[in-house]
Design an enzyme around this catalytic site. Structure first.
Site, PDB file in Angstrom:
ATOM      1  N   ARG A 139       0.800  -1.220   0.125  1.00  7.36           N
ATOM      2  CA  ARG A 139      -0.057   0.033  -0.051  1.00  7.36           C
ATOM      3  C   ARG A 139       0.745   1.385   0.085  1.00  7.36           C
ATOM      4  O   ARG A 139       0.648   2.121  -0.722  1.00  7.36           O
ATOM      5  CB  ARG A 139      -0.901  -0.011   1.056  1.00  7.36           C
ATOM      6  CG  ARG A 139      -1.941   1.209   1.197  1.00  7.36           C
ATOM      7  CD  ARG A 139      -2.916   1.143   2.321  1.00  7.36           C
ATOM      8  NE  ARG A 139      -3.931   0.305   1.889  1.00  7.36           N
ATOM      9  CZ  ARG A 139      -4.262  -1.262   2.810  1.00  7.36           C
ATOM     10  NH1 ARG A 139      -3.368  -1.148   3.793  1.00  7.36           N
ATOM     11  NH2 ARG A 139      -5.219  -1.624   2.363  1.00  7.36           N
ATOM     12  N   ALA A 140       1.916   1.300   0.474  1.00  6.52           N
ATOM     13  CA  ALA A 140       2.972   2.316   0.584  1.00  6.52           C
ATOM     14  C   ALA A 140       3.431   2.722  -0.745  1.00  6.52           C
ATOM     15  O   ALA A 140       3.525   3.870  -1.128  1.00  6.52           O
ATOM     16  CB  ALA A 140       4.180   2.271   1.560  1.00  6.52           C
TER      17      ALA A 140
END
Length: 708
Positions: free
Chosen positions: A285-286
């Site tokens: 997700r980062a």
């Protein structure tokens, strides 16, 4: 309606249309997530009184208006063929434009208010089943703001997680079955001193910023001057910033239009992946959030491709809260490492499928636009009452982690100052009075333990309790319950009252009386208070037991942080007892205090007991529903003061009168044992548990065995 403080009037968000600059980290994060809502929102962490709420509430006024169907309560996009709404009749109405809504979600909101529920007025008067939209429906295509998001009840956190992950809300309750869109910009503000945020919700925030009050007197004076001017003449103050507000709105609209045209080249994506891997962030997700933020930053700057500066600005906002390995890690990002990963060379320009070239990049930026790195630097210098400044304690920890020397002489040499003469060595102390400071080892995950019975404490995730949240387990007449109206039981009570008498329905309306009302009884989970009273005298330090005790407390605190518990610790040594860790849910404050806890000296056992009694009485006055558990960690020896043994006996009996569940962990070992801890347990009316070696695992097992 009272006028709101303008977004561009906040020092640090003072957008200047002539230079196209002026946004600091917080203002930039809010603008970028408004340009690209897929980023996932913003979490603002900072001390109280830093204008967090003022800035967020002013954001809605600078966002471009949206088009909706005139009578559609769910704000479906009329230009999106795939968008649907439960209000099927809206198709016959015209399309209108309206401002973006900023919907505030109170921390004490009920599930019905968030999701929506049956319209009781129409159900009881006309017998019609009509759905009343909740806060998530109102926030669709707008901004959902949660002040003190770290205090949000867990059942509401679960609802937000589901809505943020799917962009949809499905309601199956009270005879209603429907779904509607729920895509919104999620913005949360919090004070870390009041407790940390649940990890699952923390990861859902795309960006985070740390804010603090400025230390520059000139900036503080400017903040006060503007606030006083607004309070004196709100209309005139808002009018003075109208041009700046309009310019900012137009630029956000232009950036949204330009967003789809920004190219994210292969070199840029590879660089983002390298940065995320180097900082050891969890999951992917980062990477996705950083890429979306970099694209939004490029669109905001007026470019058609992502540059090195865009990636740097995105990483500083998207990665700090994702690189934390556990709740004790300080937030932040090593900017030196980030710059080394980015390198000095600019990323190659990706090929333009339409054959356009940007040429001189400065010509594509709005007039006066600075490079991203320069913009960030200017923003940090211009911060407002919510502008980021590194905390001295965090800075010291950061420098130590970075491998820099902490030697005072070396620091003096680097600064060009003459180092001071070394201090003479301190005279030797008796073995029992020497003071040492040890740190805890790596925290581990303890087993779940709960308090017996059903309480009524603060909502948490530990022990069973009756409260305003949780599953419905029954109903009580009138307002005796802690939940909302139980419609089914209310109807049942009215029907039973009318059984054998006059009809329950009179002219198409159901006849109710106040006595028919039933309130839901809900069973959820509560938080508890774990109070550790720890012997930090020389006998404990000599056997290296403080390290194991600290490790156990840190491990329990980590678990308590996830379950919203409070943890406190009292240490006694020398001649007095200290409240080393006040009741708190903030793991960062707790970790710092525990690491600095010294050990050595004599054993003032009576003072430790009396301090514990005073703390428990005070916490009982604050919240009588918060159930505590006292854990005494000592060998029972009282060696400080005259009549130390007798004073300890009297203090133990005084503490026993409070009737607090207690356990005495006996740290005495060796072939010759005096059994003083067993005697102390008898005076405390507590459970005595001998332990030959105080280990972290053993201490956790003691607590588990006592409360489970």
């Amino acid at each position: 309606m009272p006028l709101k403080y303008p977004f561009s009037a906040v020092v640090g968000c003072a957008y200047d249309p002539t230079t196209a600059s002026g946004l600091d980290d917080m203002g930039l994060a809010l603008v970028l997530t408004s340009i690209s809502p897929d980023i996932g929102g913003v979490l603002v962490r900072g001390e109280k009184g830093t204008a967090k709420s003022t800035t967020v509430r002013g954001l809605a006024d600078v966002l471009p208006w949206i088009d909706v169907h005139e009578h559609d309560r769910f704000s479906a996009d009329p230009h999106d063929p795939a968008a649907t709404s439960p209000d099927a009749a809206y198709g016959t109405s015209g399309v209108v434009s309206r401002p973006v809504r900023l919907v505030e979600l109170p921390v004490g909101a009920t599930e019905d208010r968030v999701l929506g529920s049956l319209n009781l007025e129409k159900a009881l008067t006309a017998g019609a089943v009509e759905f009343e939209p909740g806060l998530l429906a109102r926030a669709h295509r707008g901004v959902l703001y949660v002040d003190e998001v770290n205090l949000l009840h867990d059942h509401l956190v679960d609802l937000l997680l589901d809505a943020a992950a799917t962009g949809q809300v499905t309601v199956e309750r009270d005879g209603v079955s429907l779904g509607h869109g729920a895509r919104f910009v999620l913005i949360g503000t919090m004070n870390p001193e009041e407790g940390e945020l649940r990890p699952q919700l923390l990861d859902r925030f795309g960006l985070t910023v740390e804010v603090a009050a400025p230390r520059d007197p000139a900036l503080r004076v400017e903040v006060v001057r503007r606030r006083l001017a607004f309070d004196h003449d709100p209309a005139g103050f808002v009018a003075a910033y109208a041009a700046s507000q309009e310019a900012l709105t137009q630029r956000i609209a232009d950036a949204r239009t330009r967003l789809a045209e920004v190219a994210l080249g292969e070199a840029a994506m590879l660089k983002i992946a390298e940065i995320c891997a180097a900082f050891e962030v969890d999951g992917l997700r980062a990477d996705i959030v950083t890429a979306r933020t970099a694209v939004a930053h490029a669109a905001w700057a007026g470019r058609r491709f992502v540059t090195r500066g865009d990636i740097r600005a995105a990483a500083l906002l998207a990665l700090p809260h994702r690189r934390r390995r556990n709740p004790f890690d300080a937030p932040g990002l090593d900017e030196d490492l980030l710059d080394r990963l980015l390198g000095d060379d600019e990323l190659p320009e990706p090929p333009d499928p339409e054959g356009h070239t940007d040429g001189d990049e400065s010509q594509n930026e709005p007039q006066g636009e600075q490079s991203p790195s320069a913009t960030d630097t200017a923003g940090e210098a211009e911060g407002e009452s919510q502008r980021t400044e590194r905390d001295p304690a965090t800075a010291d920890a950061h420098d130590t982690d970075g491998g820099e020397s902490t030697d005072p002489a070396a620091s003096d040499a680097e600064s060009g100052e003459t180092p001071t003469a070394p201090r003479p060595p301190a005279p030797p102390q008796p073995a029992g009075d020497r003071t040492t400071t040890v740190k805890a080892e790596a925290a581990f995950r303890p087993r779940l333990f709960t308090v017996d019975g059903i309480g009524e404490g603060t909502p948490g995730r530990r022990s069973r309790a009756l409260g305003a949240s949780g599953r419905r387990v029954g109903a009580v007449p009138g307002r005796g319950g802690s939940g909302s109206l139980h419609l089914v039981e209310t109807l049942r009570a009215a029907a039973e009252r009318h059984a054998g008498g006059r009809p329950a329905v009179d002219r198409g309306r159901f006849a109710f009386q106040v006595s028919d009302l039933r309130t839901a009884v809900r069973e959820g989970r509560e938080a508890n208070l774990l109070l550790f009273c720890v012997d930090a005298s020389g006998s404990m330090a000599a056997r290296r037991r403080m390290t194991q005790v600290k490790t156990a407390i840190l491990s329990l605190l980590t678990d308590a942080y996830r379950r919203r518990d409070k943890v406190a610790m009292i240490s006694f040594r020398g001649t007095d007892a200290d409240l080393s860790l006040p009741p708190t849910g903030s793991v960062e404050v707790a970790a710092a205090l525990l690491d600095d806890l010294p050990a050595g000296g004599r054993t003032p056992l009576a003072e430790g007991l009396l301090t514990s009694a005073a703390l428990l009485r005070r916490e009982r006055l604050r919240d009588a529903r918060l159930r505590p558990l006292l854990v005494m960690v000592t060998d029972g020896r009282a060696t400080a003061g005259v009549d130390a043994v007798e004073r300890s006996r009297m203090a133990a009996e005084h503490l026993a009168a409070l009737r607090v569940p207690s356990v005495v962990v006996d740290c005495e070992d060796g072939p010759l044992r005096l059994g003083l801890a067993r005697t102390l347990a008898a005076h405390l009316r507590a459970e005595h548990l001998p332990m030959a070696q105080v280990s972290a695992t053993g201490l956790v097992d003691v607590v588990n065995g006592r409360v489970a």
